[in-house]
Structure formats: structure tokens, C-alpha cells
Design an enzyme around this catalytic site. Structure first.
Site, mmCIF file in Angstrom:
data_model
loop_
_atom_site.group_PDB
_atom_site.id
_atom_site.type_symbol
_atom_site.label_atom_id
_atom_site.label_comp_id
_atom_site.label_asym_id
_atom_site.label_seq_id
_atom_site.Cartn_x
_atom_site.Cartn_y
_atom_site.Cartn_z
ATOM 1 C CG HIS A 86 -1.918 -1.138 1.215
ATOM 2 N ND1 HIS A 86 -2.526 -1.600 2.362
ATOM 3 C CD2 HIS A 86 -2.370 -1.930 0.216
ATOM 4 C CE1 HIS A 86 -3.317 -2.621 2.066
ATOM 5 N NE2 HIS A 86 -3.238 -2.853 0.772
HETATM 6 C C1 LIG Z 1 -0.067 -7.599 -4.915
HETATM 7 C C2 LIG Z 1 -0.969 -6.486 -4.486
HETATM 8 C C3 LIG Z 1 -2.085 -6.779 -3.709
HETATM 9 C C4 LIG Z 1 -2.922 -5.753 -3.297
HETATM 10 N N1 LIG Z 1 -4.087 -6.068 -2.653
HETATM 11 C C5 LIG Z 1 -4.997 -5.102 -2.415
HETATM 12 C C6 LIG Z 1 -6.280 -5.414 -1.917
HETATM 13 O O1 LIG Z 1 -6.636 -6.580 -1.728
HETATM 14 N N2 LIG Z 1 -7.140 -4.386 -1.687
HETATM 15 C C7 LIG Z 1 -6.791 -3.099 -1.882
HETATM 16 O O2 LIG Z 1 -7.592 -2.219 -1.624
HETATM 17 N N3 LIG Z 1 -5.591 -2.773 -2.370
HETATM 18 C C8 LIG Z 1 -4.700 -3.742 -2.657
HETATM 19 N N4 LIG Z 1 -3.500 -3.416 -3.216
HETATM 20 C C9 LIG Z 1 -3.188 -1.985 -3.408
HETATM 21 C C10 LIG Z 1 -3.944 -1.354 -4.565
HETATM 22 O O3 LIG Z 1 -4.091 -2.249 -5.631
HETATM 23 C C11 LIG Z 1 -3.192 -0.081 -4.996
HETATM 24 O O4 LIG Z 1 -3.118 0.816 -3.914
HETATM 25 C C12 LIG Z 1 -3.866 0.648 -6.161
HETATM 26 O O5 LIG Z 1 -4.085 -0.236 -7.234
HETATM 27 C C13 LIG Z 1 -2.992 1.817 -6.620
HETATM 28 O O6 LIG Z 1 -3.590 2.451 -7.734
HETATM 29 P P1 LIG Z 1 -2.824 3.559 -8.573
HETATM 30 O O7 LIG Z 1 -3.790 4.056 -9.569
HETATM 31 O O8 LIG Z 1 -2.195 4.511 -7.642
HETATM 32 O O9 LIG Z 1 -1.612 2.787 -9.268
HETATM 33 P P2 LIG Z 1 -1.631 1.508 -10.216
HETATM 34 O O10 LIG Z 1 -2.932 0.806 -10.145
HETATM 35 O O11 LIG Z 1 -0.416 0.726 -9.873
HETATM 36 O O12 LIG Z 1 -1.527 2.110 -11.680
HETATM 37 C C14 LIG Z 1 -0.421 2.745 -12.223
HETATM 38 C C15 LIG Z 1 -0.379 2.405 -13.706
HETATM 39 O O13 LIG Z 1 0.518 3.283 -14.356
HETATM 40 C C16 LIG Z 1 1.317 2.552 -15.262
HETATM 41 N N5 LIG Z 1 2.561 3.274 -15.425
HETATM 42 C C17 LIG Z 1 3.476 3.536 -14.480
HETATM 43 N N6 LIG Z 1 4.494 4.239 -14.982
HETATM 44 C C18 LIG Z 1 4.221 4.440 -16.292
HETATM 45 C C19 LIG Z 1 4.906 5.098 -17.347
HETATM 46 N N7 LIG Z 1 6.062 5.701 -17.137
HETATM 47 N N8 LIG Z 1 4.336 5.105 -18.576
HETATM 48 C C20 LIG Z 1 3.144 4.492 -18.796
HETATM 49 N N9 LIG Z 1 2.461 3.856 -17.821
HETATM 50 C C21 LIG Z 1 2.995 3.827 -16.579
HETATM 51 C C22 LIG Z 1 1.496 1.215 -14.561
HETATM 52 O O14 LIG Z 1 1.914 0.208 -15.442
HETATM 53 C C23 LIG Z 1 0.114 0.996 -13.978
HETATM 54 O O15 LIG Z 1 -0.743 0.359 -14.885
HETATM 55 C C24 LIG Z 1 -2.627 -4.416 -3.640
HETATM 56 C C25 LIG Z 1 -1.517 -4.119 -4.430
HETATM 57 C C26 LIG Z 1 -0.691 -5.142 -4.852
HETATM 58 C C27 LIG Z 1 0.487 -4.808 -5.721
#
Ligand SMILES: Cc1cc2nc3c(=O)[nH]c(=O)nc-3n(C[C@H](O)[C@H](O)[C@H](O)COP(=O)(O)OP(=O)(O)OC[C@H]3O[C@@H](n4cnc5c(N)ncnc54)[C@H](O)[C@@H]3O)c2cc1C
Ligand SMILES: *[C@@H]1O[C@H](CO)[C@@H](O)[C@H](O)[C@H]1NC(C)=O
Ligand SMILES: *[C@@H]1O[C@H](CO)[C@@H](O)[C@H](O)[C@H]1NC(C)=O
Ligand SMILES: *[C@@H]1O[C@H](CO)[C@@H](O)[C@H](O)[C@H]1NC(C)=O
Ligand SMILES: *[C@@H]1O[C@H](CO)[C@@H](O)[C@H](O)[C@H]1NC(C)=O
Ligand SMILES: *[C@@H]1O[C@H](CO)[C@@H](O)[C@H](O)[C@H]1NC(C)=O
Ligand SMILES: *[C@@H]1O[C@H](CO)[C@@H](O)[C@H](O)[C@H]1NC(C)=O
Length: 608
Positions: free
Chosen positions: A530
């Protein structure tokens, strides 16, 4: 022959059941334009939502750029129980932290492993699907620290907008809603929740709706799973609108720089198929690359701590505390042996009956990711002055016994080989796990550049457990688990602690002393996945923040950030739901629209 027939039949059943998942990837192969009104970087939990919402206005054009591939390219993504198999594959960034001095003592080089989704849907395509909004007091606290417009009353309507609540008991609750893009269901996999619930009731806890009035207590997990399939944000938010003519999605495209001229974001530079390409944004660039990559990309683009950037000879466009204030949750393992096999074993995943049940009904062991229930509570560390909980227990009805942990990179957290070997030897089919998790760490970390090369991963230093108070809270949570293990329902299933100490690891400490648990925690506690707050939100004059309360990067025009990195503090719970909320609220801020009037009315009836 017979097996071929069975496979064929299964295939037909599958096609009939899940046929609505039509392959719409043809839309990922359109010819791109050279400019768009909005360019969104990252198709994760937040970015997918924003792409959907901004393209609702058919007079604007949107480009969504994602480094990874389509989520349809991985057969394991939809199957909840297969979540660990997605780690360390091509859809995972597979980050490692810097060596930790006060934690990770059982890891190779004391470095921890940080999976992050690199695929449409981002981390929501590889996560464990536990859906927790966080405490109302989390958001009220943000507001107390100057984050105007983000208190509980302001964010709740957006949580309502997200949901398509399918749990019968909650459909009519004013804290929930139906008709949103994200289905929420209650998983049914084992008989253990009944035991968990009776056990914590014996200790005086009430059963609550974790996303309702008060999260403190016991709750069955609500998850974004429908008909036994993962419903990440790619499935929920992108697929339904992927054919919109004003929305282009470019996968396998790594953004390497946000182009800034005269303190204005004017576009992006990205690499696709080995070629460098440039796209301009007429209105805004929205950065949704997640808590690791958003700060990384900002710093590469000249937005970050001045001294740090100058050392790497990067021209500074804005001097901001990018990458600082990193908060992450940690969890620790408690294993209990039971007299009989009650949880999901590797053996049971090989059973034809279980496989058939899953494909025919979408139910059973494959339809959940291991976790079945949660308990939230406050420790005594702050003299009960806290309003929100400071620890969570996750009840995990599964065991890794029978699995070759050294061969399976996914679940290993970078533990060293001797630790894995002992863990494998001591695991049993008759086992349940409870994970105490620290919700509000005092230990704060940072993300910095290693170099100017966009392909070089950044330096992640979470500083885990550098503050003693964090350890103390985890020990209190451990004590709570021990009390649960002594309840009648746990005694009836013969629950006995499966110890994690062994020769060379905490065997010098007196068993069950605080020092013993502290030692184990500093060896074994791992990330709960997280990471947040690396581009935190704050008021205009707040020196610790990167974006203002409208998510605009301070001092730069036409650039916003919307993802887990903007959280003021990490929420009291898993971080996917609040990140989706941030995506929904960001969309309204960008569009200058209030799309949640209906939900504001709905929550008037609640005592907030
Ligand atoms: C293994 C795991 C289990 C988890 N379990 C849970 C759970 O059960 N419940 C829960 O609530 N949360 C859980 N989480 C946490 C939750 O999934 C994350 O907090 C949330 O998905 C974050 O969202 P975000 O939009 O910030 O980033 P992300 O969803 O990570 O999205 C970022 C995106 O940007 C893309 N990206 C990054 N850099 C670039 C670039 N330079 N150019 C183009 N694209 C790029 C990435 O590839 C990715 O697709 C878990 C996370 C993980 C990894
Ligand atoms: C698109 O249309 C909406 C409402 O019809 C309007 O408010 C908005 O300004 C328009 N946007 C652009 C970029 O023209
Ligand atoms: C693994 O870590 C433990 C705890 O630090 C240590 O005792 C052991 O020697 C390590 N084993 C290997 C193979 O590095
Ligand atoms: C791409 O450009 C064409 C031609 O100008 C235009 O008709 C179309 O709407 C654009 N599409 C997007 C998504 O920007
Ligand atoms: C820079 O931006 C400001 C504010 O929009 C504008 O007034 C100024 O003319 C711009 N300068 C150049 C050189 O483009
Ligand atoms: C809790 O209360 C005790 C006794 O009043 C006090 O010494 C201590 O500093 C308090 N701790 C916190 C974290 O407020
Ligand atoms: C487990 O996997 C590792 C790495 O692939 C291999 O070296 C080892 O022999 C395997 N152990 C068993 C018991 O299969």
C-alpha cells in the site's frame, strides 16, 4: 481421449458463462493522433476511471497511455485465487526496496520485494481485491491538515458513485449504492468465517459493515469480484467504453518525460516499439502512474527536490517535495495449525470437483484470494485518543504447504533461502493464517532517482519500523491474535501457534516475550502493498505537499496527479477503493462538474 472431451466441454461451458468478456483489444491498435485534449499517464486504479469519465464528454479527446499490455493477455488475471501467480511476471514492475536497517532481517540483502501492476488496470489487475474505503476519520484528518474539500462528507458521494453493491444485506444501506461500474460481492469459500466471527464476538467485538458507519469490529470481506471473476478497473471502467471514438488507449508505451515549457505541461514523450514519440496535450496532462512511478516520472521531468535534481543535472521546473512522505502498511504473519483441514490447501486446488464448481457456478475456492475476514481496532499506544483504527487483522484461510516456495517467486517477499526452506518444512495443510497489519506508520520513507535513465528503477527506501511505536502497535496486534486463538471456537478447531523462530532467527529471545515478537517482526514483517503519499495533497502554502487540493502540481500549469501518491496519509485499510475514489473525484475537478448531487442527497439522511 476422455480428458480431451472434458477439456472441450469445460471450454464450452466457460465460453457460455464468460462470453460477455469479448475481446475488444482491436481498439488498442488504432492509429494515434499527434495531439489530444487530455493525456492520462497510467491505466491503473485511478487512471482507468479518469479515462472513462473524461471521455464521457464527446467534445473532448483523450489519450490513455499504459506501459504494460492488455489485461486480456493473461489467463490468470480473472481468477481470484491465482493472484499470487501474477507476481514476478511481465505484468509486474517487480520493484525492490533499498536494504532496510530496522526491518527485513530475513530477506536477501535486507531488501523487500514490491509488486506493482504493469498492465491495463494497473495494480487492480494483480491485487487481492479486498475493498475497504478507509475510516471516515482518515478523510476528516486530511481536512484538518488543510486538505479542503476532501473530508468524509465530501468523499463519500464519490465512494457511492463507484459502487454496484450486490451484497443483499447492504443494497438498501444509505452507505451503499447500486448501478456504479464496480460490483461488490461477498466471497464464499470456506466455513472458517463462522469460526472467526464467533471467536472475536467472544472478545466483545461487534460485526460491522467495514464500509459503513463504523469500521471498528469484525467484518466479512467485500470484494470487487463478480461471478467468481476479478473486476479490476480495466474490466469495470475501461472495457465498457473502450470503443468510444474520442478515447485512444496506447499500451506497451512507457512515458519517459512530461514535457514542460514556461512552467506549463504541454505533452509527453514516450517509447513504444523501441521508438520515441511525442504527443501534445491541449488542455492537461494527468499523471496516474502510481505511488512509485508518478514521483519517478515527475523527477525525470524536472519536478522534485531541487538539490536532488541538480545533483543529477536535471533542469528544475518546480522545487517540490516529490517522493518524500512515503507511507506504507506492513503486515506480519501468525500461523496456526488446526486439527483438521479447514482452509484452502494446494492439494484442494488440484481437485476436479473444485475446478468444475468454479467454472459452473463461479463459486468455491477459486473465487476468493485467500482472505475472508477483517478486524479493525485501536491499540492503546495513543491512550485511545485516536479516532481511526491503527491496526487491522486479516484472516487468511489458506496455506502454502506443498508449494516449492523457492521456485515460486510470487509469495516469497524476497525471504532468503534458508528461511523459505524452513517455512516450507513447517507448513501444513491444516493451517490458517492471521496477518496483523499496521495502519498508520510513524516510519516515513522516500523515493529518489538512481539516475536520469527512465529505464532505471528509482531508489525506494520505506524506512520500515524505524520508529519504535510502529513495532509496539504490531506487538499489540499480535497479542490480540493470541487472545483470539484462546477463544472457544479456536480451541475447538485445535488452533496451536506454528512458531516462526528457529536456530539463528530469534531463538535467543525468551519465547512470547515482547522482545521475541519484536525480533520476529523485524525479521518477517513485509509490505502490505500500500505505498502512498509520495506526491501528497495539501493546501497552497503547505510546504510538504506536491499537489494542491484540486490535485494540480504546484507551480506548474496543466498538470495534475491523481492516484495513490496524492493521499495525505495512508488510509485505515487497503488502498484500492480510496484510489478509485480519487480517480472519480479528480474527474469532476478536471471537468469542473459535480456529478454526485444525487449521492449528496442520499447521505443527508446519515449522521455524519
Ligand atoms: C499484490 C498487491 C495486492 C494488493 N491487494 C490489495 C487489496 O486486496 N485491496 C486493496 O484495496 N488494495 C490492494 N492493493 C493496493 C492497490 O491495488 C493499490 O493501492 C492501487 O491499485 C494503486 O492504484 P494507482 O492508480 O495509484 O496505481 P496503479 O494501479 O499501480 O496504476 C499505475 C499504472 O501506471 C502505469 N505506469 C506507471 N508508470 C508508467 C509510465 N512511465 N508510462 C506508462 N504507464 C505507466 C502502470 O503500469 C500501472 O498500470 C494491492 C496491491 C498489490 C500490488
Ligand atoms: C464540452 O461540452 C460541455 C457541455 O456540453 C461544455 O461544458 C464544455 O465546455 C465543452 N468542452 C469543450 C472542450 O468544448
Ligand atoms: C537468512 O536470514 C537469517 C536471519 O537473518 C539468517 O540467520 C540466515 O543465515 C540467512 N540465510 C541465508 C541463506 O542467507
Ligand atoms: C483523431 O484525429 C481525427 C482527425 O483529426 C479526429 O477526427 C478524431 O476525433 C481524433 N481522435 C481522437 C481520439 O483524438
Ligand atoms: C509564459 O506563460 C505566461 C502565463 O500563461 C504567459 O503570460 C507568458 O506569455 C508565457 N511566456 C512565454 C515565453 O510563452
Ligand atoms: C498516555 O498517557 C500517559 C499517562 O497520562 C502519558 O505519560 C503518555 O505520554 C501518554 N501517551 C501518549 C501517546 O499520549
Ligand atoms: C524447489 O525449486 C528450486 C528452484 O527452482 C529447486 O532448486 C529445488 O530443487 C526445488 N525443491 C524441491 C523440493 O522441489
Amino acid at each position: 481421449m476422455l480428458s480431451k472431451v472434458i477439456v472441450l466441454c469445460l471450454g464450452l461451458i466457460l465460453a457460455a458463462l464468460f462470453g460477455q468478456r469479448i475481446d475488444t483489444d482491436i481498439f488498442l491498435h488504432v492509429k494515434l493522433n499527434s495531439s489530444y485534449d487530455y493525456i492520462i499517464v497510467g491505466a491503473g486504479s485511478a487512471g482507468s476511471v479518469i479515462a472513462n469519465r473524461l471521455s464521457e464528454d464527446n467534445n473532448v479527446t483523450v489519450l490513455l497511455v499504459e506501459a504494460g499490455v492488455s489485461e486480456l493477455e493473461h489467463d490468470h488475471i480473472p481468477i481470484p485465487l491465482a493472484a499470487p501467480l501474477l507476481q514476478q511476471t511481465d505484468i509486474d514492475w517487480s520493484f525492490y526496496t533499498a536494504p532496510q536497517h530496522t526491518a527485513f532481517k530475513a530477506m536477501k540483502e535486507k531488501k523487500g520485494y514490491w509488486p506493482r501492476g504493469r498492465v491495463l488496470g494497473g495494480s487492480s489487475s494483480i491485487n487481492y481485491m479486498i475493498y475497504v474505503r478507509g475510516s471516515r476519520h482518515d478523510f476528516d484528518q486530511w481536512e484538518k491538515e488543510g486538505v479542503v474539500g476532501w473530508n468524509y462528507e465530501e468523499v463519500l458521494p464519490y465512494f457511492l458513485k463507484i459502487e454496484d453493491m450486490k451484497i443483499a444485506d447492504l443494497v438498501n444501506s444509505a452507505y451503499h449504492s447500486t448501478g456504479g461500474y464496480l460490483p461488490l460481492t461477498k466471497t464464499k469459500a470456506t466455513s472458517l468465517p463462522n469460526i472467526y466471527q464467533r471467536a472475536v464476538e467472544e472478545l466483545g467485538y461487534k460485526t460491522v459493515d467495514v464500509n459503513g458507519e463504523d469500521m471498528i469490529g469484525y467484518s466479512h470481506i467485500q470484494s470487487n469480484v463478480l461471478r467468481g471473476q476479478r473486476w479490476g478497473t480495466a474490466t469495470a471502467y475501461l472495457r465498457p467504453v473502450i470503443g468510444r471514438s474520442n478515447l485512444h488507449i496506447s499500451t506497451q508505451s512507457l512515458v519517459t518525460k512530461i514535457l514542460i515549457e514556461n512552467k506549463t505541461a504541454i505533452g509527453i514523450e514516450m517509447i513504444k516499439n523501441g521508438r520515441k514519440m511525442i504527443f501534445s496535450a491541449n488542455k492537461e496532462v494527468v499523471l496516474s502512474a502510481g505511488a512509485v512511478n508518478s514521483p519517478h516520472l515527475l523527477m525525470l521531468s524536472g519536478i522534485g527536490p531541487k538539490e536532488h535534481l541538480e545533483k543529477l543535472k536535471i533542469d528544475v521546473h518546480a522545487d517540490l517535495p516529490v517522493g518524500e512522505n512515503l507511507e506504507d502498511h506492513m503486515f506480519f504473519f501468525m500461523k496456526y495449525m488446526t486439527a483438521d483441514e479447514l482452509s484452502v490447501s494446494i492439494k484442494s486446488t488440484k481437485s476436479w470437483l473444485n475446478i468444475l464448481k468454479y467454472y459452473l457456478t463461479g463459486e468455491g475456492i477459486f473465487s476468493f484470494a485467500g482472505n475472508e475476514a477483517l478486524l479493525f481496532d485501536k491499540s492503546t499506544q495513543d491512550n485511545h485518543s485516536l479516532l481511526y483504527p491503527d491496526y487491522q487483522l486479516q484472516f487468511y484461510s489458506g496455506t502454502s504447504a506443498g508449494k516449492n516456495l523457492s521456485a515460486d517467486k510470487g509469495l516469497t517477499f524476497n525471504f532468503n533461502d534458508s528461511v523459505l526452506e524452513i517455512a516450507a518444512r513447517r507448513s501444513d495443510d491444516n493451517e490458517i493464517l492471521i496477518f496483523p497489519m499496521l495502519l498508520h506508520p510513524k516510519s516515513i520513507g522516500s523515493i529518489k532517482l538512481k539516475s536520469k535513465d527512465p529505464f532505471d528503477y528509482p531508489l525506494i527506501n520505506p524506512n520500515y519500523l524505524s520508529q519504535q511505536e510502529d513495532v509496539n502497535i504490531l506487538i499489540e496486534a499480535v497479542r490480540k491474535v493470541q487472545r483470539i486463538a484462546q477463544t472457544k471456537p479456536f480451541q475447538e478447531i485445535g488452533a496451536t501457534l506454528n512458531r516462526l523462530d528457529y536456530e539463528g532467527v530469534c531463538d535467543k529471545e525468551e519465547f512470547d516475550s515482547d522482545a521475541y515478537w519484536e525480533c520476529l517482526i523485524r525479521h518477517y514483517a513485509v509490505t502490505a502493498y500500500h505505498p502512498t503519499c509520495t506526491c501528497r495533497i495539501g493546501s497552497t502554502n503547505d510546504q510538504t505537499s506536491v499537489v494542491d487540493t484540486k490535485l494540480r502540481v504546484k507551480g506548474i500549469r496543466n498538470l495534475r496527479i491523481a492516484d495513490a501518491s496524492v493521499m495525505r496519509h495512508v488510509t485505515s485499510g487497503n488502498t484500492n477503493a480510496p484510489t478509485i475514489m480519487i480517480g472519480e473525484k479528480a474527474s469532476d475537478l478536471i471537468r469542473g462538474k459535480d456529478t454526485v448531487i444525487k449521492f449528496r442527497k442520499q447521505i443527508k439522511q446519515l449522521r455524519l
